[in-house]
Design an enzyme around this catalytic site. Structure first.
Site, PDB file in Angstrom:
ATOM      1  N   TYR A   1       0.808  -1.223   0.000  1.00 41.77           N
ATOM      2  CA  TYR A   1       0.000   0.000   0.000  1.00 41.77           C
ATOM      3  C   TYR A   1       0.840   1.271   0.000  1.00 41.77           C
ATOM      4  CZ  TYR A   1      -3.824   3.164   1.242  1.00 41.77           C
ATOM      5  OH  TYR A   1      -4.751   4.171   1.251  1.00 41.77           O
TER       6      TYR A   1
ATOM      7  N   LYS B   1      -2.345 -13.982   2.763  1.00 42.58           N
ATOM      8  CA  LYS B   1      -2.322 -14.722   1.493  1.00 42.58           C
ATOM      9  C   LYS B   1      -0.993 -15.478   1.444  1.00 42.58           C
ATOM     10  CE  LYS B   1      -4.159 -15.681  -2.552  1.00 42.58           C
ATOM     11  NZ  LYS B   1      -5.505 -16.228  -2.810  1.00 42.58           N
TER      12      LYS B   1
ATOM     13  N   ASP C   1      -9.027 -13.945   0.228  1.00 38.19           N
ATOM     14  CA  ASP C   1     -10.154 -14.049  -0.718  1.00 38.19           C
ATOM     15  C   ASP C   1     -11.331 -14.786  -0.078  1.00 38.19           C
ATOM     16  OD1 ASP C   1      -8.238 -16.029  -0.783  1.00 38.19           O
ATOM     17  OD2 ASP C   1      -8.347 -16.392  -2.932  1.00 38.19           O
TER      18      ASP C   1
ATOM     19  N   ASP D   1      -7.181  -2.233   3.955  1.00 38.55           N
ATOM     20  CA  ASP D   1      -7.850  -1.125   3.261  1.00 38.55           C
ATOM     21  C   ASP D   1      -9.125  -1.631   2.600  1.00 38.55           C
ATOM     22  OD1 ASP D   1      -8.090   1.471   2.049  1.00 38.55           O
ATOM     23  OD2 ASP D   1      -7.321   0.606   0.186  1.00 38.55           O
TER      24      ASP D   1
HETATM   25 MG    MG Z   1      -9.656   3.111   2.000  1.00 36.95          MG
END
Ligand code: MG
Ligand code: NAI
Length: 335
Positions: free
Chosen positions: A125, A174, A207, A231
Site C-alpha cells: 500500500y 495470502k 479471498d 484497506d
Molecule cells: Mg480506504
C-alpha cells in the site's frame, strides 16, 4: 481535569459534521477543551500549505486529534495528507469498528460486531519502489513486511481483544501465494497468538475472508491484517453495516492518535447542512475510549443507536429529511 484535543475542521462537509460532533460532546460533559488547527484545502488557502507545521506541533503536543475529512487537491505534487499524517506520527494501527445499526439500509441490521485492525505503515500500500520502465510496458513495486511491523500490529489486535472482552482474533493473509511477505506476517501472528492463550486465534486467506464476510459476518470478532488487505476489507465491512455515513476509524501510534470518519469531504453535499454526522461521532466515541472515558463512549454510542431506532431527525442518506445539526441535537438529547 480537562483534556485538550486538537481539532481539525477540514474541508467540504468537515466543518458541518465537526460542529455537530462538538455539540454532542458538549452535551456528554466529557470535559474536553479544543485547540483548532487547519489542514487540507482550507490550510492551503490560509497558510499556503496543506499540512502546516503548527498543525503537526499541536497534534504532537496534545497526542490526540479529532479530524474531519480533508480534500487532497488533484494534480502534480499533492500527495495524500492522511497518508502524510500517518507517516509523520508513525500511526501504525488503523482501527475500524463495524457494528450493525438499526434503521439503516444495511443488509445486516443485526449480528455484525467486528473490528478491523489494519497495519498502516508498510506493505504494498505504501508504494515503495514504484517504477515503470522507459517504454511504459513494465511496472514494479516493492512490498516490504517486517517482523517489527507485524508483531506490533498483531499485539495491538490481541491487546484490544483483552481490553474489550472480545474472544477471537482472525489473522487475514495470502501466505499460500505470497510466501515471503504474507508468510512472515502469518508466522509472527502465530507466535504472538501463543502469548494470549485465553483468546481464540484463527487464520483465514484473504479471498475466502471476503466471501465469508458477505455470507456470515457474525463469525468475525477482531480481524488483523496487512495494509492493502485491510484497506479493502475495512471498506467491505463498512458496507455490511450501512455504509460510509456510519463508519469511523482511528489511526493510532505510540505518541499520537487521530480519530476520524472514514468518508471524505463529500463536495456534492457540502454546505447544504444534510451530511450525516454519525461517522465522526463514532470516531469521537473511539477517542473517548482511547483517553480513558469508556463510560462516555458507551453513552454516546447508545444515544446514536436510540436516535436511529426512533428514526428521529435522520439525514437523507439514512432515508430521512433531517439536517446535520438537527440529527446531532436529537442524539444530544439522548446522552
Ligand atoms: Mg480506504
Ligand atoms: P466521499 O466519501 O467524500 O463521498 C462519497 C459519497 O458518499 C458522496 O456521494 C457523498 O455525498 C457521500 N457521503 C460521504 N460522507 C457522507 C456523510 N457523512 N453523509 C452523507 N453522505 C456522505 O468520497 P469522494 O467523493 O471520493 O472524495 C471527496 C474528497 O474527499 C476527495 O477530495 C478525497 O481526497 C477526500 N477524502 C478524504 C478522506 C479523509 O480525509 N479521511 C477520505 C476519503 C476521501
Amino acid at each position: 481535569m480537562t483534556k485538550k484535543i486538537t481539532v481539525i475542521r477540514g474541508d467540504g462537509i468537515g466543518p458541518e459534521i465537526m460542529d455537530a460532533t462538538l455539540h454532542v460532546l458538549e452535551a456528554l460533559g466529557a470535559g474536553l477543551s479544543y485547540e483548532e488547527v487547519d489542514a487540507g484545502l482550507v490550510a492551503l488557502e490560509k497558510h499556503g500549505e496543506l499540512l502546516p507545521q503548527a498543525t503537526l506541533d499541536s497534534i504532537r503536543r496534545n497526542g490526540v486529534a479529532l479530524k474531519s475529512p480533508l480534500t487532497t487537491p488533484v494534480g502534480e505534487g499533492f500527495s495524500s495528507i492522511n497518508v502524510a499524517l500517518r507517516r509523520h506520527f508513525d500511526l501504525y494501527a488503523n482501527v475500524r469498528p463495524a457494528k450493525s445499526f438499526p434503521n439503516t439500509r444495511s443488509r445486516f441490521p443485526s449480528g455484525v460486531d467486528l473490528i478491523t485492525v489494519r497495519e498502516n505503515t508498510e506493505g504494498a500500500y505504501i508504494g515503495e519502489g514504484q517504477a515503470i520502465s522507459e517504454d511504459g510496458e513494465v511496472a514494479t513495486l516493492t512490498q516490504k513486511i517486517t517482523r517489527k511491523g507485524s508483531e506490533r500490529i498483531v499485539r495491538y489486535a490481541f491487546d484490544l481483544a483483552r481490553a474489550t472482552g472480545r474472544k477471537k482474533v482472525t489473522a487475514v493473509h495470502k501466505a499460500n501465494i505470497l510466501k515471503t511477505t504474507s508468510g512472515l506476517f502469518l508466522k509472527v501472528a502465530r507466535e504472538v497468538a501463543t502469548q494470549y492463550p485465553e483468546i481464540e486465534f484463527n487464520e483465514m486467506i484473504v479471498d475466502n475472508t471476503c466471501m465469508q464476510l458477505v455470507m456470515r459476518p457474525e463469525q468475525f470478532d477482531i480481524i488483523v491484517t496487512t495494509n492493502l488487505f485491510g484497506d479493502i476489507i475495512s471498506d467491505l465491512c463498512a458496507g455490511l453495516v450501512g455504509g460510509l455515513g456510519l463508519a469511523p476509524g482511528a489511526n493510532i501510534g505510540k505518541d499520537a492518535a487521530i480519530f476520524e470518519a472514514v468518508h471524505g469531504s463529500a463536495p456534492d453535499i457540502a454546505g447544504k447542512g444534510i451530511a450525516n454526522p454519525c461517522a465522526l461521532l463514532l470516531g469521537a466515541a473511539q477517542m473517548l475510549d482511547h483517553i480513558g472515558q469508556p463510560q462516555n463512549a458507551e453513552r454516546l454510542r447508545k444515544a446514536i443507536i436510540a436516535t436511529l431506532e426512533a428514526r428521529d431527525s435522520l439525514t437523507p442518506d439514512l432515508g430521512g429529511t433531517g439536517t446535520t445539526m438537527g440529527f446531532a441535537k436529537a442524539i444530544a438529547s439522548r446522552v
